[in-house]
Each structure stands twice: as structure tokens, then as C-alpha cells.
Enzyme design. Sequence first.
Site, PDB file in Angstrom:
ATOM      1  N   SER A  61     -16.944 -16.782  -0.218  1.00  0.00           N
ATOM      2  CA  SER A  61     -16.203 -17.068   0.998  1.00  0.00           C
ATOM      3  C   SER A  61     -15.233 -15.932   1.491  1.00  0.00           C
ATOM      4  CB  SER A  61     -15.307 -18.241   0.737  1.00  0.00           C
ATOM      5  OG  SER A  61     -15.865 -19.592   0.816  1.00  0.00           O
ATOM      6  N   LYS A  64     -16.566 -14.504   4.995  1.00  0.00           N
ATOM      7  CA  LYS A  64     -16.361 -15.214   6.314  1.00  0.00           C
ATOM      8  C   LYS A  64     -15.495 -14.484   7.024  1.00  0.00           C
ATOM      9  CE  LYS A  64     -16.607 -19.676   3.925  1.00  0.00           C
ATOM     10  NZ  LYS A  64     -15.749 -20.755   3.230  1.00  0.00           N
ATOM     11  N   TYR A 189     -25.683 -17.306   6.327  1.00  0.00           N
ATOM     12  CA  TYR A 189     -24.379 -17.981   5.321  1.00  0.00           C
ATOM     13  C   TYR A 189     -24.604 -17.796   3.999  1.00  0.00           C
ATOM     14  CZ  TYR A 189     -20.831 -20.743   3.375  1.00  0.00           C
ATOM     15  OH  TYR A 189     -19.576 -21.315   2.883  1.00  0.00           O
ATOM     16  N   TYR A 240      -7.889 -21.383   1.073  1.00  0.00           N
ATOM     17  CA  TYR A 240      -8.265 -22.966   1.186  1.00  0.00           C
ATOM     18  C   TYR A 240      -7.013 -23.777   1.334  1.00  0.00           C
ATOM     19  CZ  TYR A 240     -12.421 -20.594  -1.070  1.00  0.00           C
ATOM     20  OH  TYR A 240     -13.446 -20.147  -1.317  1.00  0.00           O
ATOM     21  N   VAL A 258     -15.080 -18.355  -4.407  1.00  0.00           N
ATOM     22  CA  VAL A 258     -15.464 -19.127  -5.523  1.00  0.00           C
ATOM     23  C   VAL A 258     -15.993 -18.137  -6.640  1.00  0.00           C
ATOM     24  CG1 VAL A 258     -15.188 -21.220  -4.837  1.00  0.00           C
ATOM     25  CG2 VAL A 258     -17.464 -20.251  -4.904  1.00  0.00           C
TER      26      VAL A 258
END
Length: 304
Positions: A61, A64, A189, A240, A258
Site C-alpha cells: 500500500s 499508493k 494496482y 489505515y 502489509v
Amino acid sequence: MQDLIDKLVKKNIPFSEKGKVANYIPELDKANKNSLGIYITTLDGKNYHSGDYKTKFTIQSISKIVSLMLAILDNGEKYVFSKVGMEPTGDPFNSIRKLETSNTKKPYNPMINAGAIAIASMIKGKDARDKFQRLLDFFKKVSEDDTLDVNYKIYCGESETGNRNRAMGYFLKSEGIIEGNVEEALDVYFKQCSIEVTTETLAKIGLFLARNGKTSSGEQLITPRIAVIVKTLMITCGMYDSSGEIAVKVGVPSKSGVGGGILSVVPGRMGIGIYGPSLDSKGNSIAGINLLEDLSEQLNLSIF
């Protein structure tokens, strides 16, 4: 500084026992649960590192923040945020719930999976391969590392097990958030999450943002405005549904993945990369967060 980070890594390794390595994507569960490493690079050219800082892992992530930069360069700020919001969700990063229940139907922010899939759909290119190649080339410029590439075992695992992400992608398509091909957006992605990095890679991306979008040679790759947008979203949404707590305890823009990575930016001072694959219940590196808290306290890093 070197003595300090050696001491803090040693102090925080035991926290790894309280977490779990991600196992829902094949290959991620092969990480050493007790690994912990850090790399710090400063604006004045100094580098410090300790622990398992050379270990390779997938960016997940944390990617991103880089895809968001390129999407804004490709489409402009106004278009991007007409499709994706800027608000924290308070929900897990892979939650679908608010996509259907919110009034706008658009993802709350670019740091959750739904938002990042929408962002991936905005990367320009003639097909999925071309779009991802542009994104990978941009990653290499931002990190100043031409060796970056995809871990194809992880990518295959991402693609094979990514049914929840597919559900989000097709929901976004049905609502007009994704305008192009859904499978192309998903492929970009899955691949961006599977880029293999080290703590040094993360620290260098952090330094790029600490310089407000400039490389070490002085090239302005993104505008200072884009850098500010990215750093602000990292503070509010990057960790998060622990983002608020970490903003209070650490106080610097940070983004987790993660795979065990944490990227932090201390504006005008340094970039920090951390690796610790044992995760807490929110999906953040448990030893990494504790290490970051200690470092922020010792060096007075908070921007607040």
C-alpha cells in the site's frame, strides 16, 4: 544518531512477537516475523541504518502515494478528487461497506484499496502494460533507483486472491468512478503493490517528499502543491484506521503496507524507511510503529 537507532531497533524487536505476518497473499507469509530494520536519509546527505535494513520486501500500500502523484500529474488535482475523496474512513483498508452507503459512492480517500484502484485507472497509457511501465519508470525517478522491479510471485498471488479488490473495481465502474477498463486498472494496482523495495528505497521516496518533490539533482518532478497533498493525506489516512493515533504519537506523514514497510517524511529534514513484517490488527508493522514512536520522541520529529 547511529548509536540511537541501533539501540531503538534492539529495544523494539520484541514487539514483533505480539503481531502476525500477513498470510492472505501467497508468499507474504514467508517473511521472518522477527525482522526489523530502518534506514534514514537526511537533506544534508547523511545516511543511517540498522537491523534488517537490506531485506527486500514488496511495497504494497505504500505504492499508493506514488501512483497518486502520477495520477495528479496526468489528470490534474480537480479531476482526481472528483473521483476520490480526501477523508479518513475509520474502516479497514479493504472495506467495501462505505462505497455503497456513502452519498457520493466515491472512495473516501486514495490510501484505501478502493481509492487506490480508482487512482490506478487514471494512469495514462495505451494498455495495462504501458500504464504500469509509466508508473514503474516514475517510481524509479522518485526513488532514484533504476533497479526497481516487480516480484512476480507476489504479483501472481495478488491477482489470484484479489477478489475483494475486483468487487470494488467493478462497483466503481458501475458508479462511473472508473471510466476505463476495470481489469487494466486492477492489473496496474496488483503490480504496483508487488514492486520489491528495501528500507533505503522507502527512505529515498520520503526524502523526495521532504524536499517538496525535488530529486537530489534538483529536478522538480512534481509541484510543491502535489507534495503537500500527498503528505497531508499520509497524515490523515496513511496508517489505515490507526492514522489519528499515529499522528498524535509520531506526528509525521507516514504510509504503511502489509508487506511490513513504513515510509515516513519529516518535511525539510529527512526520509525514513522501516521494515517489520509482523503486523498489528490494523495491518501496520507492530515493531515498526513502536520504533517510529521512539524515534520521533528522541529526535523531536513531530510537525505539530
